[in-house]
Design an enzyme around this catalytic site. Structure first.
Site, short mmCIF file in Angstrom:
data_model
loop_
_atom_site.label_atom_id
_atom_site.label_comp_id
_atom_site.label_asym_id
_atom_site.label_seq_id
_atom_site.Cartn_x
_atom_site.Cartn_y
_atom_site.Cartn_z
CB SER A 112 -0.96 -0.03 1.19
OG SER A 112 -1.91 1.00 1.12
CD GLU A 209 -2.15 -3.50 -4.11
OE1 GLU A 209 -3.33 -3.76 -3.80
OE2 GLU A 209 -1.48 -2.66 -3.49
CG HIS A 278 -5.01 -2.64 -0.86
ND1 HIS A 278 -4.15 -1.97 -1.71
CD2 HIS A 278 -5.03 -1.94 0.31
CE1 HIS A 278 -3.68 -0.89 -1.08
NE2 HIS A 278 -4.19 -0.85 0.14
#
Length: 306
Positions: A112, A209, A278
């Protein structure tokens, strides 16, 4: 670029340091994650400012940077794992002493918002880094056998780990490719552009992602990366699970359609729904080592640790 250094392997009984370079940490999720790591056979040390908060950040920038530096400097700590993502890593990076961090090469794991730190450690410290589970969300709130097992396997792999055994991966474009594995959260990959730690994608297996980005934003970010040349020389593209990035049921298209459209002219394989980042499962991926895509399988061809 200088050859990357591989940190020492992580073994059962080793000490893992937990830091929060980005967002505020929830005590319950963190506590659950720490207990999970201990059940997996590791000891855990917490950063001094882990439970601090400053607006939406886990303490002041200086406190978060000091925690990270202290964990790298501590010879007993064999791996550093982020508590969670959120926002704030970009504010910490200018406060870090790259030379000091490089003197103590060790495993760093995050995803992230920590995508930025993965690329900083690779470019400024010349370290292999690890895109993977974080303590609060992935060991605490959404722990899974695959997340846990691949964390142990990849971080202990002094020989090439080979194929990553996961199910549900889709082939959007067939073929095979081999290159250096890199990438991260798409929106943060875009944020590296123009920084000293800008992502390098030549001869890459590019993993991307994200979460909670509507399809038009995914289109915009992929188009941006394409126009700045980041898909030139890419050997394969692997997309993660992309939760909450899909069109509403009323729409007559899918996110897969968007990706196929934007990347239609890429002469390389494209995979989709690989479980890292995620989502419920967050498989550990070593960035900076050789990997390959064949069919629906991603394989790690090189030992990521020493």
């Amino acid at each position: 670029m200088k050859p990357l250094r591989k940190p020492p392997a992580l073994k059962k009984g080793d000490l893992i340091g937990v830091v929060a370079p980005a967002g505020v940490v929830k005590a319950e999720d963190l506590g659950n994650g720490v207990r999970r790591l201990e059940e997996m056979g590791f000891r855990v040390a917490l950063g001094r400012s882990l439970y601090q908060s400053a607006r939406y950040l886990a303490g002041r920038d200086e406190e978060r940077a000091a925690d990270l530096a202290e964990m790298f400097a501590n010879p007993e700590v064999k791996a550093v794992v982020a508590a969670r993502g959120g926002y704030g890593t970009s504010r910490v990076i200018p406060l870090l002493d790259a030379k000091a961090l490089a003197r103590s090469p060790k495993i760093f794991v995050g995803s992230s918002d920590l995508t930025l730190l993965l690329h900083f450690l690779r470019s400024a410290c010349h370290l292999v880094t690890f895109h993977g589970p974080m303590v609060s969300p992935n060991f605490g709130k959404y722990s899974s056998p695959t997340t846990n097992g691949e964390f142990v396997r990849i971080l202990g792999a002094t020989t090439p780990p080979g194929p990553i055994d996961v199910t549900g991966v889709k082939v959007l474009k067939g073929g095979s490719g081999e290159g250096i594995l890199t990438g991260g959260c798409l929106s943060l990959v875009c944020q590296t552009i123009g920084t000293p730690y800008e992502i390098q994608t030549e001869d890459a297996i590019l993993f991307l992602e994200d979460i909670n980005e509507p399809p038009y934003r995914i289109d915009r970010m992929l188009t941006y990366l394409k126009q700045v040349g980041k898909f030139e020389g890419v050997r394969a593209v692997v997309f993660g699970l992309m939760p909450d990035c899909h069109p509403s049921p009323q729409e007559l298209y899918t996110l897969e359609d968007v990706i196929r459209d934007v990347l239609a002219d890429l002469p390389c394989p494209i995979l989709y729904d690989f479980p890292s980042g995620h989502g419920g499962t967050n498989v550990t991926l070593p960035f900076g080592v050789r990997a390959a895509v064949e069919g629906a399988t991603l394989s790690i061809l090189e030992a990521p640790v020493s």
